[in-house]
Design an enzyme around this catalytic site. Structure first.
Site, PDB file in Angstrom:
ATOM      1  N   PHE A 157       0.236   5.981   2.207  1.00 37.69           N
ATOM      2  CA  PHE A 157      -1.468   6.725   1.922  1.00 37.69           C
ATOM      3  C   PHE A 157      -1.756   5.176   1.606  1.00 37.69           C
ATOM      4  CE2 PHE A 157      -5.251   6.179  -0.613  1.00 37.69           C
ATOM      5  CZ  PHE A 157      -5.548   7.732  -0.109  1.00 37.69           C
ATOM      6  N   ASP A 248       0.546  -2.513   3.123  1.00 40.30           N
ATOM      7  CA  ASP A 248       0.518  -2.181   2.613  1.00 40.30           C
ATOM      8  C   ASP A 248       0.854  -2.450   0.667  1.00 40.30           C
ATOM      9  OD1 ASP A 248      -1.475  -0.850   0.973  1.00 40.30           O
ATOM     10  OD2 ASP A 248      -1.635   1.290   1.942  1.00 40.30           O
ATOM     11  N   LYS A 277      -7.619  -3.422  -4.890  1.00 42.16           N
ATOM     12  CA  LYS A 277      -7.327  -3.155  -6.368  1.00 42.16           C
ATOM     13  C   LYS A 277      -6.936  -4.041  -7.649  1.00 42.16           C
ATOM     14  CE  LYS A 277      -5.372   2.392  -5.301  1.00 42.16           C
ATOM     15  NZ  LYS A 277      -6.044   1.996  -6.412  1.00 42.16           N
TER      16      LYS A 277
END
Length: 427
Positions: A157, A248, A277
């Protein structure tokens, strides 16, 4: 300020706002906001440390943390002070000018990673977009590849923009958004033979691999840690063939694994990596970081109106410094081990329903048996009734991503709620 005394800090409000509670209406909300989320029937109003309260005043232990985002929990006094002071000085200008605190944040990130340069944006998806653009320009201008291909993994993702859902190796996120972005090819995660085969096949078709984009631990794909030997072999392949390795780190970075960066668990360094985040502790900020040799961006190549403004950079810098000052990486390691051992003990009571507990630091997953009718959402709902907030990572994995300030008593409290929740969900 210690983790234990955080909850008693006087700057944190102690009561719910009755005005807000009386005004909230799920029906009015759903009439006004696009239905892009399947929301749980819960309206949260305030938070303190690792706890949140809904509009009815019910208390919950928050093991979602904005989906691995609220690094320092809720209403952390350092963040409250930084937000207040920075808003009184300067909150936004433009990257047409030098922004001193942006430079300070970039310097901190460089000093605490393998990166040499940083580009700031607003989210993880944008950070990954920047990494994709950087890799493509490097492929064209340095490697001389006309049609560069980026390898990504099944079950990955990487975001919700058109390029990043294409990079995401999950068809459910791509459905009805054709035509997708060209230049991506998918391989199984933790399978080095698949990587080698894909590179050979693409070379034979005269489609050159320019980069490999992977998560050190797959978050949305089921909390699946990367295999050390797999990543070390990929690093070797990239070095031999001149391929960029992009990691990532949006979900696993900023201390969540017990180290500042997920790649530190694998014994390698990426050429490019991304963060978001937890970087801002809940304030929207993202970053694309790279080594100097692949820093091919020039003025006009990439930009962001809000990226790296004084407000977000000041808050992110305070989060980074607090992680270091309060020795939170040690807490992450200790509380993560406590949580995993507790979950494994619970799992032994339900061998027909739970197959595995896995993770690093404070990103952990509990996988359910494929044959059980029980779903991750069932457990999440049952634990919510017990005063514990959790989040699924796919249909059969329950994810545990509390704030990095979570205490030992809070982990014990969560484990008791999980035990009750699972028992209730099974019936």
């Amino acid at each position: 300020m210690s983790i234990e005394t955080l909850a008693n800090h006087p700057s944190i409000p102690a009561e719910s706002d009755p005005v807000m509670s009386s005004l909230f209406s799920p029906e009015g909300f759903d009439e006004s906001v696009m239905a892009t989320y399947g929301r749980f029937p819960l309206a949260l109003e305030r938070g303190q440390g690792s706890k949140v309260w809904d509009t009815n005043g019910k208390e919950y232990l928050d093991f979602v943390a904005g989906i691995a985002t609220c690094t320092l929990g809720h209403a952390h006094p350092v963040m409250v002070e930084t937000v207040t002071q920075q808003m009184q000085k300067l909150h936004h200008v433009s990257n047409l000018y030098y922004i001193p605190v942006q430079g300070e944040l970039a310097k901190w990130l460089i000093e605490h990673s393998c990166a040499d340069s940083v580009f700031f944006c607003n989210s993880g998806a944008e950070a990954n977009e920047g990494a994709i653009k950087l890799a493509r320009k490097y492929a064209h201008t340095v490697l001389g590849i006309k049609q560069p291909v980026i390898l990504t993994a099944h079950a990955s993702f990487h975001g919700r923009t058109l390029a990043t859902i294409t990079a995401t190796g999950q068809p459910k996120y791509q459905q009805n958004f054709d035509p997708l972005m060209p230049g991506f090819h998918y391989v199984p995660y933790n399978d080095i033979a698949a990587i080698e085969t894909a590179i050979a096949q693409l070379d034979a078709d005269e489609r050159k691999v320019a980069a490999i984009l992977l998560e050190p631990l797959q978050g949305e794909g089921g909390v699946r840690p990367g295999d050390v030997a797999y990543f070390q072999q990929i690093r070797k392949i990239c070095d031999e063939k001149g391929i960029l390795l992009i990691l990532d780190e949006v979900q696993v970075g900023m201390g969540r694994t017990g180290k500042f960066w997920g790649y530190e668990n694998l014994g390698i360094e990426p050429d490019i990596f991304t963060s978001a985040k937890g970087l801002g502790g809940g304030i929207p900020i993202g970053a694309t970081l790279c080594k100097q040799f692949c820093n091919v961006f020039q003025p006009g190549d990439h930009a962001s109106t809000f990226g790296g403004n004084p407000f977000v950079c000041a808050v992110a810098l305070s989060v980074c410094q607090t992680l270091e000052k309060e020795h939170l990486l040690q807490n992450v390691e200790q509380r993560g081990e406590q949580l995993r051992q507790g979950l494994k003990a619970i799992a032994t009571n339900y061998p027909d329903h739970i197959t595995e507990v896995r993770g690093w630091g404070l990103i952990n997953g509990m996988e359910l048996n494929a044959d059980t009718k029980l779903t991750a959402a069932d457990i999440v709902k049952a634990c919510m009734a017990e005063g514990l907030l959790l989040v699924p990572a796919g249909a059969k994995v329950v994810r545990f991503v509390p704030p990095l300030i979570v205490t030992a008593p809070e982990v014990d409290q969560a484990l008791k709620a999980i035990q009750r929740g699972i028992a209730a969900a099974i019936g």
